[in-house]
Write an enzyme that holds these catalytic residues in place. Structure first.
Site, PDB file in Angstrom:
ATOM      1  N   ASP A  59      52.833  41.604 -50.650  1.00 12.70           N
ATOM      2  CA  ASP A  59      51.677  40.990 -50.647  1.00 12.70           C
ATOM      3  C   ASP A  59      51.745  39.325 -51.129  1.00 12.70           C
ATOM      4  OD1 ASP A  59      50.041  43.016 -50.198  1.00 12.70           O
ATOM      5  OD2 ASP A  59      49.440  43.259 -52.338  1.00 12.70           O
ATOM      6  N   ARG A  78      50.836  37.833 -68.141  1.00  9.23           N
ATOM      7  CA  ARG A  78      49.742  36.886 -67.239  1.00  9.23           C
ATOM      8  C   ARG A  78      49.592  35.526 -67.741  1.00  9.23           C
ATOM      9  NH1 ARG A  78      51.921  39.652 -63.772  1.00  9.23           N
ATOM     10  NH2 ARG A  78      50.797  41.368 -63.003  1.00  9.23           N
ATOM     11  N   ASP A 109      44.154  41.560 -64.064  1.00  3.82           N
ATOM     12  CA  ASP A 109      45.340  40.140 -63.762  1.00  3.82           C
ATOM     13  C   ASP A 109      44.413  38.958 -63.360  1.00  3.82           C
ATOM     14  OD1 ASP A 109      47.064  41.809 -64.983  1.00  3.82           O
ATOM     15  OD2 ASP A 109      47.951  42.537 -63.312  1.00  3.82           O
ATOM     16  N   SER A 153      51.806  51.120 -57.598  1.00  5.15           N
ATOM     17  CA  SER A 153      51.852  49.629 -57.940  1.00  5.15           C
ATOM     18  C   SER A 153      52.506  49.518 -59.237  1.00  5.15           C
ATOM     19  CB  SER A 153      50.542  49.311 -57.758  1.00  5.15           C
ATOM     20  OG  SER A 153      50.339  47.976 -58.716  1.00  5.15           O
TER      21      SER A 153
HETATM   22  N1  ARG Z   1      46.125  48.027 -66.448  1.00  2.00           N
HETATM   23  C1  ARG Z   1      47.152  46.957 -66.976  1.00  2.00           C
HETATM   24  C2  ARG Z   1      46.529  46.032 -67.241  1.00  2.00           C
HETATM   25  O1  ARG Z   1      45.212  45.647 -67.100  1.00  2.00           O
HETATM   26  C3  ARG Z   1      48.202  46.921 -65.906  1.00  2.00           C
HETATM   27  C4  ARG Z   1      47.986  46.205 -64.667  1.00  2.00           C
HETATM   28  C5  ARG Z   1      48.792  45.855 -63.609  1.00  2.00           C
HETATM   29  N2  ARG Z   1      49.289  47.341 -63.221  1.00  2.00           N
HETATM   30  C6  ARG Z   1      50.132  47.576 -62.054  1.00  2.00           C
HETATM   31  N3  ARG Z   1      50.608  48.844 -62.146  1.00  2.00           N
HETATM   32  N4  ARG Z   1      50.375  46.548 -61.073  1.00  2.00           N
HETATM   33  O2  ARG Z   1      46.985  45.198 -67.963  1.00  2.00           O
END
Ligand code: ARG
Length: 411
Positions: free
Chosen positions: A14, A94, A123, A174
């Site tokens: 991506d 993040r 995110d 993912s």
């Molecule tokens: N659900 C988690 C959060 O909101 C992780 C998000 C990213 N997950 C991923 N498998 N790319 O913090």
């Protein structure tokens, strides 16, 4: 001279497509920025790939120390666990990524920052809110939220421009990883009834296959920060790395969470967080020994708010400054050692000691060394129970069976 944009670049499909797409759609020069927070990746390879795909510039920043000391450990001191399960690895990373993007953007005189998040997750909120908090004059570009591509269309776009499509793209999952944990979603995991297949776990052994013999680890804390393991003083990054390996070997830290996203969706995510699981259990155990009952009660409530705040991307907020100051104050005497037993997927606290311990053997013991004057209990109970006694007398608060007895009924 074209405008510049700083893109958080993971090296995946991506964000690789995003480099080309931003160039085409926005006519901007893309500075690809990759941040090492402990995911085992070839960052030099990623940097080269960014340039090959068409980035104007490509940088790698090692943020492991910064991440552990300034994001992870404050969250550990707060005992922040989202909805009682998620130890917040992705959520904690993040704001740091966004902060570094902003710093680079200001240095490079870029007019925007960009990230690879879709419009359905948490995110994007964490990135965008951080930019709003730190540099609201910057634009945010989120190609995956804007382009409306399906997975197949993204691959098609990549092939059209000669962007290498990694074999791993075939994996239905993912994944996001850093030192504090690994998050896994999509594929079969979207069926909440389906047990996670063994293949999604790469940090932890299956508890079934883990050693039958327990292993003990001793974590030393100074003011609520882990500073040693098994008597050896070590830095946070090293300690967390080592503990991930040790606890992972015993199958500790698998989490299956059907969680509430900020954007209103319930989603099922699997986490692996061996070190986080052990350190949180150990830290809470040490607080039970060194904080008063009232401190513990309030801190447990604050822990929930703290976890929500991290999850919801409000790291850079006045509310966080306030909670942080409170938590920091509670940690003044959280010093000592905790012994944790690792066995077949479980981390159990089996011992704790502290120079600041509020536990008193002489008060707790039933042996002859008992120094607790039991005669004081009598007067205490009379006063403590006084409101209950008065209310029962005046308002005749009797329970049903007593009422029956007083009416002469058989019970
Ligand atoms: N659900 C988690 C959060 O909101 C992780 C998000 C990213 N997950 C991923 N498998 N790319 O913090």
């Amino acid at each position: 001279m074209k405008d510049k944009v700083v893109l958080a670049y993971s090296g995946g499909l991506d964000t690789s497509v995003a480099i080309k797409w931003i160039g085409e759609r926005y006519k901007m020069n893309v500075i690809a920025m990759s941040i090492d927070m402990g995911a085992e990746k070839d960052y030099e390879g990623i940097r080269k790939k960014a340039l090959k795909v068409g980035a104007y510039k490509a940088l790698v920043v090692d943020a492991k120390e910064h991440f552990i000391n300034d994001y992870v450990f404050p969250a550990l001191q707060a005992d922040a666990i989202y909805e009682g399960q998620y130890t917040l690895a992705t959520a904690l990373a993040r704001p740091l990524i966004a902060k570094i993007m902003v710093e680079v953007a200001l240095k490079e005189k870029a007019t925007a920052v960009a990230h690879g998040c879709t419009g359905k997750g948490n995110d994007q909120v964490r990135f965008d809110v951080t930019v709003l908090a730190l540099a609201p004059q910057l634009d945010v570009i989120a190609p995956a939220r804007e382009w409306g591509f399906t997975r197949e269309q993204t691959i098609e776009y990549a092939q059209r421009y000669g962007i290498p499509v990694p074999v791993t793209v075939k994996s239905p999952y993912s994944v996001d990883e850093n030192l504090w944990g690994k998050s896994i979603e999509c594929g079969i995991l979207e069926d909440p009834w389906a047990e996670p297949p063994e293949e999604v776990f790469t940090w932890t052994k299956s508890p079934q296959k883990a050693p039958n013999k327990p292993q003990y680890v001793e974590i030393g804390f100074a003011q609520g920060i882990p500073v040693s393991m098994d008597g050896t003083i070590m830095g946070g990054v090293e300690l967390v790395e080592k503990l991930n390996a040790i606890a992972g070997e015993h199958g500790v830290g698998r989490i299956d969470h059907l969680e509430n996203r900020l954007v209103g969706i319930k989603s099922r995510e699997i986490y692996e967080a061996p070190a986080a699981t052990v350190l949180l259990a150990a830290h809470i155990a040490l607080e039970q020994m060194t904080l008063s009952k009232d401190q513990i009660r309030l801190k447990m409530r604050i822990a929930q708010d703290y976890a929500d705040l991290i999850y919801n991307g409000l790291w850079f907020s006045a509310m966080h400054d306030d909670l942080r100051a409170y938590v920091k104050s509670t940690q003044t005497h959280v010093d000592g050692e905790v012994r944790v037993k690792l066995l077949k997927g479980k981390a159990t606290v089996v011992g704790r000691k502290s120079p600041k311990s509020l536990y008193s053997y002489h008060l707790a013991t039933y042996d002859k060394e008992d120094k607790f004057d039991q005669s004081h209990a009598v007067g205490f109970i009379q006063i403590f129970g006084l409101p209950v006694k008065i209310q029962a007398q005046v308002q005749k608060r009797l329970n049903t069976s007593l009422r029956k007895i007083s009416r002469g009924e058989f019970v």
